[in-house]
Write a protein that holds these residues in place. Sequence first.
Motif, PDB file in Angstrom:
ATOM      1  N   LEU A 179      70.804 -34.189  29.931  1.00 51.60           N
ATOM      2  CA  LEU A 179      71.271 -35.560  30.097  1.00 51.60           C
ATOM      3  C   LEU A 179      70.050 -36.440  30.335  1.00 51.60           C
ATOM      4  O   LEU A 179      69.181 -36.096  31.141  1.00 51.60           O
ATOM      5  N   VAL A 180      69.993 -37.585  29.657  1.00 51.06           N
ATOM      6  CA  VAL A 180      68.849 -38.492  29.787  1.00 51.06           C
ATOM      7  C   VAL A 180      69.359 -39.909  29.993  1.00 51.06           C
ATOM      8  O   VAL A 180      70.241 -40.372  29.264  1.00 51.06           O
ATOM      9  N   VAL A 181      68.801 -40.595  30.995  1.00 55.16           N
ATOM     10  CA  VAL A 181      69.093 -42.008  31.222  1.00 55.16           C
ATOM     11  C   VAL A 181      67.753 -42.738  31.273  1.00 55.16           C
ATOM     12  O   VAL A 181      66.913 -42.450  32.128  1.00 55.16           O
ATOM     13  N   LEU A 182      67.562 -43.677  30.350  1.00 55.88           N
ATOM     14  CA  LEU A 182      66.312 -44.428  30.264  1.00 55.88           C
ATOM     15  C   LEU A 182      66.588 -45.907  30.492  1.00 55.88           C
ATOM     16  O   LEU A 182      67.253 -46.550  29.669  1.00 55.88           O
ATOM     17  N   ASP A 183      66.090 -46.425  31.603  1.00 57.37           N
ATOM     18  CA  ASP A 183      66.178 -47.860  31.859  1.00 57.37           C
ATOM     19  C   ASP A 183      64.767 -48.410  31.693  1.00 57.37           C
ATOM     20  O   ASP A 183      64.081 -48.742  32.655  1.00 57.37           O
ATOM     21  N   ALA A 184      64.327 -48.481  30.440  1.00 53.03           N
ATOM     22  CA  ALA A 184      62.924 -48.811  30.159  1.00 53.03           C
ATOM     23  C   ALA A 184      62.772 -49.776  28.991  1.00 53.03           C
ATOM     24  O   ALA A 184      61.651 -49.993  28.519  1.00 53.03           O
ATOM     25  N   SER A 185      63.880 -50.367  28.535  1.00 52.89           N
ATOM     26  CA  SER A 185      63.819 -51.298  27.397  1.00 52.89           C
ATOM     27  C   SER A 185      63.471 -52.697  27.891  1.00 52.89           C
ATOM     28  O   SER A 185      64.249 -53.650  27.746  1.00 52.89           O
ATOM     29  N   ARG A 186      62.326 -52.814  28.522  1.00 49.36           N
ATOM     30  CA  ARG A 186      61.881 -54.096  29.099  1.00 49.36           C
ATOM     31  C   ARG A 186      60.751 -54.691  28.268  1.00 49.36           C
ATOM     32  O   ARG A 186      60.037 -53.988  27.567  1.00 49.36           O
ATOM     33  N   ARG A 187      60.587 -56.000  28.401  1.00 51.06           N
ATOM     34  CA  ARG A 187      59.378 -56.623  27.856  1.00 51.06           C
ATOM     35  C   ARG A 187      58.211 -56.149  28.705  1.00 51.06           C
ATOM     36  O   ARG A 187      58.181 -56.378  29.910  1.00 51.06           O
ATOM     37  N   ASN A 188      57.279 -55.484  28.057  1.00 49.54           N
ATOM     38  CA  ASN A 188      56.186 -54.888  28.832  1.00 49.54           C
ATOM     39  C   ASN A 188      54.940 -55.764  28.771  1.00 49.54           C
ATOM     40  O   ASN A 188      54.789 -56.602  27.881  1.00 49.54           O
ATOM     41  N   PRO A 189      54.021 -55.574  29.710  1.00 47.34           N
ATOM     42  CA  PRO A 189      52.838 -56.437  29.782  1.00 47.34           C
ATOM     43  C   PRO A 189      51.744 -56.069  28.787  1.00 47.34           C
ATOM     44  O   PRO A 189      50.684 -56.702  28.788  1.00 47.34           O
ATOM     45  N   TYR A 190      51.990 -55.082  27.933  1.00 49.78           N
ATOM     46  CA  TYR A 190      50.935 -54.609  27.028  1.00 49.78           C
ATOM     47  C   TYR A 190      51.093 -55.130  25.608  1.00 49.78           C
ATOM     48  O   TYR A 190      50.133 -55.131  24.837  1.00 49.78           O
ATOM     49  N   GLU A 191      52.304 -55.578  25.265  1.00 52.58           N
ATOM     50  CA  GLU A 191      52.571 -55.840  23.857  1.00 52.58           C
ATOM     51  C   GLU A 191      51.706 -56.970  23.282  1.00 52.58           C
ATOM     52  O   GLU A 191      51.411 -56.971  22.088  1.00 52.58           O
ATOM     53  N   ARG A 192      51.282 -57.895  24.130  1.00 55.66           N
ATOM     54  CA  ARG A 192      50.443 -58.982  23.609  1.00 55.66           C
ATOM     55  C   ARG A 192      49.067 -58.474  23.182  1.00 55.66           C
ATOM     56  O   ARG A 192      48.316 -59.189  22.499  1.00 55.66           O
ATOM     57  N   ARG A 193      48.720 -57.261  23.578  1.00 56.05           N
ATOM     58  CA  ARG A 193      47.410 -56.698  23.238  1.00 56.05           C
ATOM     59  C   ARG A 193      47.424 -55.983  21.889  1.00 56.05           C
ATOM     60  O   ARG A 193      46.371 -55.641  21.360  1.00 56.05           O
ATOM     61  N   PHE A 194      48.620 -55.718  21.351  1.00 50.79           N
ATOM     62  CA  PHE A 194      48.709 -54.982  20.094  1.00 50.79           C
ATOM     63  C   PHE A 194      48.702 -55.956  18.925  1.00 50.79           C
ATOM     64  O   PHE A 194      49.273 -57.044  18.990  1.00 50.79           O
ATOM     65  N   ARG A 195      48.101 -55.548  17.837  1.00 52.03           N
ATOM     66  CA  ARG A 195      48.152 -56.362  16.628  1.00 52.03           C
ATOM     67  C   ARG A 195      49.587 -56.446  16.101  1.00 52.03           C
ATOM     68  O   ARG A 195      50.037 -57.476  15.630  1.00 52.03           O
ATOM     69  N   ALA A 196      50.248 -55.332  16.161  1.00 50.68           N
ATOM     70  CA  ALA A 196      51.654 -55.282  15.763  1.00 50.68           C
ATOM     71  C   ALA A 196      52.376 -54.417  16.786  1.00 50.68           C
ATOM     72  O   ALA A 196      51.840 -53.427  17.260  1.00 50.68           O
ATOM     73  N   PHE A 197      53.561 -54.806  17.132  1.00 47.35           N
ATOM     74  CA  PHE A 197      54.294 -54.016  18.109  1.00 47.35           C
ATOM     75  C   PHE A 197      55.780 -54.124  17.818  1.00 47.35           C
ATOM     76  O   PHE A 197      56.234 -55.021  17.112  1.00 47.35           O
ATOM     77  N   SER A 198      56.514 -53.176  18.380  1.00 48.11           N
ATOM     78  CA  SER A 198      57.968 -53.167  18.237  1.00 48.11           C
ATOM     79  C   SER A 198      58.589 -53.291  19.610  1.00 48.11           C
ATOM     80  O   SER A 198      58.128 -52.670  20.568  1.00 48.11           O
TER      81      SER A 198
END
Length: 289
Positions: A179-198
Amino acid sequence: MNLFGLGISRRSLAIAAALVGTVSLAIGAHAALNTKRALDSAKAVAAGQMDSAIAGRPSRLALVIGNGHYPDANSPLTQPINDARALTGALRHEGFNVDVIEDASHDDMVRAIARLKAKVRADSVVMLFFGGYGIQVGRESYMIPVDATIWKEADVRRDGVSVEAVLDAVKAFGACAKLVVLDASRRNPYERRFRAFSHGLAPITVPDNALILTSASPGAVAEDSTGADSVLVTELLNHINDKADRPRAAETIFNQTRVAIARASAGAQVPSVSSSLMEDVSFNAKAGS
């Protein structure tokens, strides 16, 4: 009066009395030893019966991780740690052996996963909860430790912990259900550092006999609520703690959680549930005993 004869008589009596005392002590000691052996034997039998009962009971194991204090974030996440504590209490009530860690570093997470694998048996039901930041890279979802140093996507693979890799490792050690519960679909502080991100998490490949609940659909982001606990864990606990007078299937609880959140948010947040369960995994099992 024959004093010599009287002396012999007294000496004989003394010796006889001493012998009687010694024999009595020996008999008492032997009886005490037999009693101790009987008690030890009874304890051993009781312990053996208890071990057999435990051995015959499917094991329930959980790894609960709540990460809130990320140096790269503008402010701490308060909900993941509150969620981890609340969920730990509920799972222990349900008979899970829970290993809970807060603000886990990469090494903390690796060691916790190793501890989990060491406990897995062929009949184990294993549950993983992660609250914090999650990132998808290369169509794979990663749980981010609080000490991650991320400037590019390759850093996520180096510092993050792959959800799929954890599931594969647990499966390899023979767990009967995951069983897996992931509460991690947040806007993260790293995405602005990537050229492309999802955004959000990638679709997670579901291994055999697994049930996965994420706080948002693949590629979507869930905004944090203002409550002390996340919406996902609040609704999940509401359904786990439902005062039903019968056991309730984990898959039913996960789906009810998804529907409740989707309705409450008017479709703005729709959790994802994926299942390949073939085992009967239930909560509130004591109600059926």
